[in-house]
Design a protein around this motif. Structure first.
Motif, PDB file in Angstrom:
ATOM      1  N   TRP B 274       0.841  -1.200   0.000  1.00 21.14           N
ATOM      2  CA  TRP B 274       0.000   0.000   0.000  1.00 21.14           C
ATOM      3  C   TRP B 274       0.873   1.247   0.000  1.00 21.14           C
ATOM      4  O   TRP B 274       0.619   2.214  -0.727  1.00 21.14           O
ATOM      5  N   SER B 283      -2.312   6.302  -5.217  1.00 25.23           N
ATOM      6  CA  SER B 283      -3.580   5.577  -5.218  1.00 25.23           C
ATOM      7  C   SER B 283      -3.361   4.187  -4.638  1.00 25.23           C
ATOM      8  O   SER B 283      -2.307   3.579  -4.857  1.00 25.23           O
ATOM      9  N   ASP B 284      -4.384   3.686  -3.927  1.00 23.89           N
ATOM     10  CA  ASP B 284      -4.295   2.300  -3.462  1.00 23.89           C
ATOM     11  C   ASP B 284      -4.866   1.334  -4.503  1.00 23.89           C
ATOM     12  O   ASP B 284      -4.987   0.141  -4.258  1.00 23.89           O
ATOM     13  N   LYS B 285      -5.217   1.855  -5.661  1.00 22.40           N
ATOM     14  CA  LYS B 285      -5.644   0.994  -6.768  1.00 22.40           C
ATOM     15  C   LYS B 285      -5.048   1.521  -8.077  1.00 22.40           C
ATOM     16  O   LYS B 285      -5.788   1.922  -8.989  1.00 22.40           O
ATOM     17  N   TRP B 429      -1.882  -7.082  -7.003  1.00 24.74           N
ATOM     18  CA  TRP B 429      -2.339  -7.151  -5.622  1.00 24.74           C
ATOM     19  C   TRP B 429      -1.758  -5.974  -4.859  1.00 24.74           C
ATOM     20  O   TRP B 429      -0.560  -5.680  -4.996  1.00 24.74           O
ATOM     21  N   HIS B 448     -10.288  -1.428   6.628  1.00 22.86           N
ATOM     22  CA  HIS B 448     -11.203  -2.408   6.050  1.00 22.86           C
ATOM     23  C   HIS B 448     -12.414  -2.548   6.973  1.00 22.86           C
ATOM     24  O   HIS B 448     -13.294  -1.733   6.967  1.00 22.86           O
ATOM     25  N   TYR B 473      -5.743  -7.625   1.682  1.00 25.64           N
ATOM     26  CA  TYR B 473      -5.206  -7.609   0.319  1.00 25.64           C
ATOM     27  C   TYR B 473      -6.339  -7.185  -0.619  1.00 25.64           C
ATOM     28  O   TYR B 473      -7.486  -7.550  -0.436  1.00 25.64           O
ATOM     29  N   ASP B 474      -5.990  -6.365  -1.583  1.00 21.41           N
ATOM     30  CA  ASP B 474      -6.967  -5.936  -2.594  1.00 21.41           C
ATOM     31  C   ASP B 474      -6.479  -6.388  -3.957  1.00 21.41           C
ATOM     32  O   ASP B 474      -5.292  -6.254  -4.275  1.00 21.41           O
ATOM     33  N   VAL B 476      -6.554  -5.504  -7.802  1.00 23.68           N
ATOM     34  CA  VAL B 476      -6.805  -4.305  -8.617  1.00 23.68           C
ATOM     35  C   VAL B 476      -6.595  -4.658 -10.089  1.00 23.68           C
ATOM     36  O   VAL B 476      -5.670  -5.410 -10.418  1.00 23.68           O
ATOM     37  N   THR B 480      -9.097  -0.287 -11.143  1.00 19.35           N
ATOM     38  CA  THR B 480     -10.350  -0.544 -10.446  1.00 19.35           C
ATOM     39  C   THR B 480     -10.117  -1.620  -9.394  1.00 19.35           C
ATOM     40  O   THR B 480      -9.436  -2.611  -9.661  1.00 19.35           O
ATOM     41  N   GLU B 481     -10.668  -1.409  -8.198  1.00 14.91           N
ATOM     42  CA  GLU B 481     -10.581  -2.448  -7.180  1.00 14.91           C
ATOM     43  C   GLU B 481     -11.581  -3.535  -7.523  1.00 14.91           C
ATOM     44  O   GLU B 481     -12.787  -3.349  -7.431  1.00 14.91           O
ATOM     45  N   GLY B 484     -11.598  -7.209  -2.478  1.00 20.56           N
ATOM     46  CA  GLY B 484     -10.752  -7.012  -1.321  1.00 20.56           C
ATOM     47  C   GLY B 484     -11.071  -8.038  -0.269  1.00 20.56           C
ATOM     48  O   GLY B 484     -12.188  -8.557  -0.207  1.00 20.56           O
TER      49      GLY B 484
END
Lengths: 592, 592
Positions: B274, B283-285, B429, B448, B473-474, B476, B480-481, B484
């Protein structure tokens, strides 16, 4: 984290090292050694922990019922004399080298093998414990296999899985809706669907041709019978089809399902008209495992000196019928009294009977409180029903509706009590339903729903709606309605005629179903479908006793979830956002 | 009723008789002959109706757009010069012998190929017409194939499809719930689930080991973004697993899905922390199809005589970062102004830039309103970002949160505008999320949800909650996510510690999640899972522009269904049964 499921272990793995994860099902200390029955979703395996492995032993010693452990060890044959042939893993055991406590557990509210000793309320509150029982896991596992088989069949046959909305408008089934207040549209409400009926018809209008969905449906009804406020349908619709198409595809689906999941080969399903089913079994979902049939004797009873029989025999809406039970002459007076009470539930005011002890003796060979009233017709009656020594004849005499319900229920009960079943599975189709029935107020009501197509043209329907048959069909298995469907109306003139027969004004029709009527006007193909009750189907296939046995988190008869304590109170801020208020203070509220 | 779908016809069937059912897509009269383009879900075929077959001709003559016809005829090659290579059935046509009008249609509200000319409100009102467009049918057909592929994969891997309740209690996601008043429990309400989170954890406690469900979820939120009040998740949970197990299984699921449905072979998914994602992409995605990355220049800007940069460069929560866009020097002043407005949406108060026209000329070769402030550092800066002639550099300088959001959004926008994509699909990921973030009031909130396991022990968490990472964990894809998840807390001490960090009292925890806490106390296995947003996944895979393109009957931004006119008013009797009343008269209600 594991190498095998517990239930997978067998003698082919002897000398192999395995790692298991699961729950302590039982623990015994015997001769300085600890025996743990380790359980996971596949079964139970015996683990032996020896003091020679002190770390493992110390951890095993801490372990109590329902602790979560991870165990590594070597498989060996159990010593002679300790093998258990009733247990799939009963020939082997695991000699542990490592025991790890992954989690502890407080004392469970009940032991799994003693679940019968606690009330269902306790089992529903601790549902996650009750679901640990192997039969519960197995039923839900079978449910998953059943839906998977159904989906595979439907996909193979070109049906598209399409989701329809849950937040929607009232649907035409006519039961009470669950409502959802809207925050963004003050004073307005969504309804949860009682079925996807209107949406699937519109999907046909849109040209999807073949649709299916395993869909949640909702009815806010009092749950007298074995029902749930939310239940699941296998919902199917197709375009450019007639009855035989839909019935053929869905019959094959069920036949393939039984073959794949239960290894049962079902016969071709016989078809029976609704009229025949009512006449022969008093039910539109006859259990054909039971060889008993009604025999009508109205003609014989018209002139007997026994008002209980002659009244209904002469009434337009009356019926006098006999149910002959081979071997039933051995029923005791007490048992007959119990059956008399039983038919009372269905409105019967008594249960007349004749025991046939010895036909060669004529009337003398009969035992009955009523035979004296029917001396002139008794021989004809005995011949007509084919009475033999040892039989008992039960009589139903009342309005046809009462006779059908009471004697029909008695037939099913006798089938179970006396184990009269001739086969394990008896499927059939019931067809040629009436379009309408009269409700208590004398108005015509749709037997299915108002979009069911009649089997006649609009003019004939108009002339004589009561005699009109519909293009509906029900699939019945062992006395349970598995599913029902019909060819739908795609013609606007016909739709208007049906609304007229039902006393639904144009205005009311538009208000309720305007968007469907618009859809029908924009080029609707001929179409029809069927919906199966999945919960009931799974219950039958898994041997569950109620549909609660095949639903992971069911609700009680008062529509509550004892585990999550739903429904619950909400704060005033939430209600304000939804533009509603309580009619009475929550603090005054009663919980039924 | 048919022998073939229209779209199945081709030259291998020449001289065969076929029967088609479908809709009149187009009709032309040409040289005394009627040409009908017949449409069904598989495609369009040309039918020729000749006056030589007078009955057929008369019916074809009646037919208008969207009439439903059944046509029998013989396949023949189209005459030379009239073949259409752009149409799958363009080499052949059907010479009709019979034409049957199965249903008429009123004039459609819009022609299918002119759907772009009407507003989305019209298309939503007549959704069954809009769904007739081939791209809409194809998207929903692909959706069906996607869910089928996902289900097959999960079943193959031992996951059980288990349904969880829709009528339930508030769940822990913290968005606004849809509420359902209870009739049998006065003053109480069900909540529709925002996810099956708590139920799937309890299924793990019950020992089902591997669960999945394609589940409807509900959130009563304002729909600014591309969201729907009801949406669908692919929900997955497994026991005795760690991060790599869940990520491995689900990554393989997505890879198999893309191979089966799109014939696309995805690479192994890279993993990114992250922290790295925020640093490099804000960005986280991050959309890794776009080769642009942030370069931090805080150190260079601390002493420049330009407060806009030196302020954030010296602030604890500030950030100064550069986004270099190769070839961007050709952007016009007008375009740059538009990007300045664009970043303003995300809170940026401006957008500083430098065009690199000719590095060999030093500062003279740069074009920029701000370069004068940074003469001492400019060469270091150009070297650090690797500036080349023709580049433009955009600057973000503000609180780090603003820089990340504004420059991150700009990066994505530039990627699209300038078509910078290096690959069609870029999955990854994102891992090592912080456990908590500070909300606007300065309190810690779960990044979360409060059942996500931390990657440290309870004591470390207690000491320094803000630095704690989670086991989340996401997944992506293209920015786009897709989904998760996390390893969950199965340990009670850890759970208490997390509640404490979140400022949730024991009492509040019991009130909200008591049944889950009870479950965790009764022998919970280590477990974790993941949930995918199905609508978004299907949108990406089908090239839909909004999730409304892949939902059969979507709702508007104000959470209404224009087709069914849901929500709607209900009568007072119904409200009375539900023990509620409106806060204002329905007649005063406003519809937003």
């Amino acid at each position: 984290m594991r190498s095998h499921y517990c239930g997978q272990l067998n003698e082919s793995l002897v000398d192999q090292e395995v790692t298991l994860c699961g729950w302590v099902h039982r623990r015994r200390d015997h001769g300085g050694v600890i025996f743990l029955d380790m359980r996971d979703r596949d079964g139970v395996a015996q683990v032996v922990v020896d003091p020679d492995t002190p770390d493992a032993f110390a951890n095993a010693d801490r372990a109590r019922s329902e602790y979560v452990l991870r165990i590594t060890g070597r498989i060996r044959m159990r010593p002679e004399g300790t093998q258990n042939a009733n247990m799939p893993t009963g020939l082997i055991e695991v000699l542990a080298t490592q025991v790890e406590v992954l989690n502890t557990a407080v004392t469970p509210p009940f032991q799994l093998d003693e679940h019968g000793k606690v009330g269902e309320d306790v089992r529903l509150k601790y549902r996650y414990i009750d679901l640990r029982r192997p039969e519960m896991i197995d039923r839900l596992r079978l449910r998953s296999r059943i839906t998977h088989s159904v989906r595979a069949y439907l996909e193979d046959n070109g049906f598209l899985d399409i989701e329809t909305p849950i937040l929607t408008r009232a649907t035409p089934e006519g039961a009470r809706d669950y409502l959802v207040p809207s925050r963004t549209h003050a004073g307005e409400f969504f309804a949860l669907p009682q079925s996807p009926q209107l949406f699937k018809q519109l999907l046909m209008v849109a040209g999807f041709d073949r649709y299916y969905q395993i869909a949640k449906c909702f009815r806010d009804e009092d749950l007298r019978a074995d029902r749930q406020p939310e239940f699941t349908q296998i919902d199917i619709e197709a375009s450019f089809v007639e009855e035989d198409d839909v019935m053929g595809i869905t019959e094959e689906m069920i036949r393939r399902l039984f073959a794949e999941v239960l290894d049962v080969s079902l016969p071709q399903f016989p078809r029976m008209t609704w009229h025949d089913a009512m006449r022969r079994y008093g039910s539109d979902k006859p259990d054909l495992r039971i060889p008993l049939e009604f025999v009508d004797v109205d003609d014989l009873m018209k002139d007997v000196d026994f008002k209980v029989f002659s009244g209904p025999a002469n009434a337009d809406d009356g019926r006098v019928a006999v149910l002959k039970v081979p071997g039933g002459a051995k029923l005791t007076r007490k048992e007959i009294d119990e059956y008399t009470n039983f038919v009372g539930i269905y409105g019967a005011r008594g249960l007349a009977w004749i025991k046939v002890n010895d036909r060669s003796k004529g009337v003398e060979g009969l035992q009955s409180p009523i035979v004296k009233f029917m001396e002139g017709v008794i021989e004809t009656l005995l011949d007509r029903v084919g009475a033999e020594d040892g039989d008992i004849l039960f009589f139903g005499a009342d309005r046809a509706k009462v006779v059908n319900e009471a004697l029909g229920a008695l037939r099913v009960k006798l089938g179970g009590d006396l184990d009269l079943y001739t086969q394990p599975w008896a499927p059939l189709w019931v067809v040629d339903f009436p379009m309408f029935e009269r409700d208590d107020s004398g108005r015509l009501a749709a037997l299915h729903h108002p979009f069911t197509a009649p089997a006649c043209d609009p003019e004939t329907l108009k002339q004589n709606p009561e005699n009109a048959l519909s293009r509906a069909y029900d699939m019945v298995l062992n006395g349970t309605e598995l599913g029902g469907g019909s060819i739908r109306i795609h013609d606007q003139q016909m739709q208007r005629q049906v609304f007229e027969a039902l006393g639904i004004s144009d205005e009311e029709a538009r208000e309720k179903f305007g968007f469907l009527l618009d859809g029908l006007a924009h080029g609707a193909p001929p179409h029809g479908g069927l919906a199966f009750g999945l919960d009931r189907l799974v219950m039958l296939m898994t041997g569950g006793r109620t549909i609660r046995d095949v639903i992971a988190f069911p609700k009680t008869q008062s529509a509550a979830c004892l585990m999550t304590e739903a429904p619950g109170t909400v704060n005033n801020e939430q209600l304000k956002e939804l533009h509603i208020r309580l009619r009475q203070k929550a603090s005054d509220s009663t919980t039924s």
